[in-house]
Design an enzyme around this catalytic site. Structure first.
Site, short mmCIF file in Angstrom:
data_model
loop_
_atom_site.label_atom_id
_atom_site.label_comp_id
_atom_site.label_asym_id
_atom_site.label_seq_id
_atom_site.Cartn_x
_atom_site.Cartn_y
_atom_site.Cartn_z
N GLU A 28 17.56 -41.72 -55.84
CA GLU A 28 16.48 -40.99 -56.51
C GLU A 28 16.67 -40.99 -58.02
OE1 GLU A 28 13.02 -38.84 -57.13
OE2 GLU A 28 13.70 -39.86 -55.32
N TYR A 30 19.66 -54.00 -63.38
CA TYR A 30 19.63 -54.03 -61.92
C TYR A 30 19.61 -55.46 -61.39
CZ TYR A 30 18.47 -49.05 -62.34
OH TYR A 30 18.48 -47.71 -62.64
N TYR A 81 21.61 -41.57 -63.90
CA TYR A 81 21.55 -41.23 -65.32
C TYR A 81 22.93 -41.31 -65.93
CZ TYR A 81 20.88 -38.70 -69.67
OH TYR A 81 20.85 -38.36 -71.00
N VAL A 82 22.99 -41.95 -67.09
CA VAL A 82 24.22 -42.04 -67.87
C VAL A 82 23.88 -41.51 -69.27
CG1 VAL A 82 25.92 -43.62 -68.86
CG2 VAL A 82 25.04 -44.03 -66.55
N GLU A 113 12.46 -40.60 -69.61
CA GLU A 113 11.36 -41.25 -68.90
C GLU A 113 9.99 -40.76 -69.38
OE1 GLU A 113 12.17 -40.86 -64.69
OE2 GLU A 113 13.63 -42.49 -64.77
N ASN A 125 10.75 -50.01 -68.31
CA ASN A 125 12.18 -49.88 -68.64
C ASN A 125 12.89 -51.23 -68.42
OD1 ASN A 125 14.79 -49.06 -69.12
ND2 ASN A 125 14.69 -47.28 -67.78
#
Length: 159
Positions: free
Chosen positions: A84, A132, A87-88, A26, A125
């Site tokens: 919150e 999503y 992550y992968v 990020e 992103n």
């Protein structure tokens, strides 16, 4: 095949490593000030502030994680889930791990009777936003996040 389980205190070193990898992704590699001790207290202390799940491969190797906590909506009168962090690992992306994590969390939310499952995503992103949306998420474009930290938080508190 991805296996998802609730994190234990033994997972804290892996969780903090994932948090640091996420921060680097990020574009904020130096922003993480949390320590293992802080995360252990937040997740497994006498009054846990959050929960986490770990995604593992068939060999038990960690592939990613999600950290979430309960929030509340006065409009619905129901608690909700706030994601919150999701992550992968780069090597596991595209293999359904993120989808499995989101589905697992949605199942927890439904099981607990929550009225909402929500999270934030960085506006740059686009791959995550597209992912999503494909999972049924709706952007809340009319809402903006407000944040007070550090000196501004202390000033607001009158300290």
């Amino acid at each position: 095949m991805t296996h998802i389980r609730f994190a234990t205190a033994a997972d804290v070193p892996q969780i903090i490593a994932f948090v640091r990898e996420l921060a680097a992704f990020e574009r904020e590699p130096d922003a993480v000030v949390a320590t293992e001790a802080m995360l252990e207290a937040a997740l497994f202390g006498p009054r846990p502030a959050a929960e986490a799940v770990i995604a593992e491969g068939a060999d038990g190797a960690p592939l990613g994680f999600a950290l979430f906590f309960q929030n509340f909506s006065t409009w619905t009168g129901l608690p909700g889930m706030y994601l919150e962090d999701l992550y992968v690992t780069p090597a596991a992306r595209g293999a359904g791990v993120g989808k499995a994590l989101l589905r697992h969390l949605a199942d927890i939310a439904v099981e607990r009777g929550y009225g909402r499952f929500e999270w934030s995503v960085l506006d740059w992103n686009q791959p995550a936003i597209d992912f999503y949306r494909a999972m049924g998420a709706v952007g809340m474009d009319e809402w903006t996040v407000q944040r007070v930290t550090g000196d501004a938080l202390r000033a607001l508190a009158g300290r």
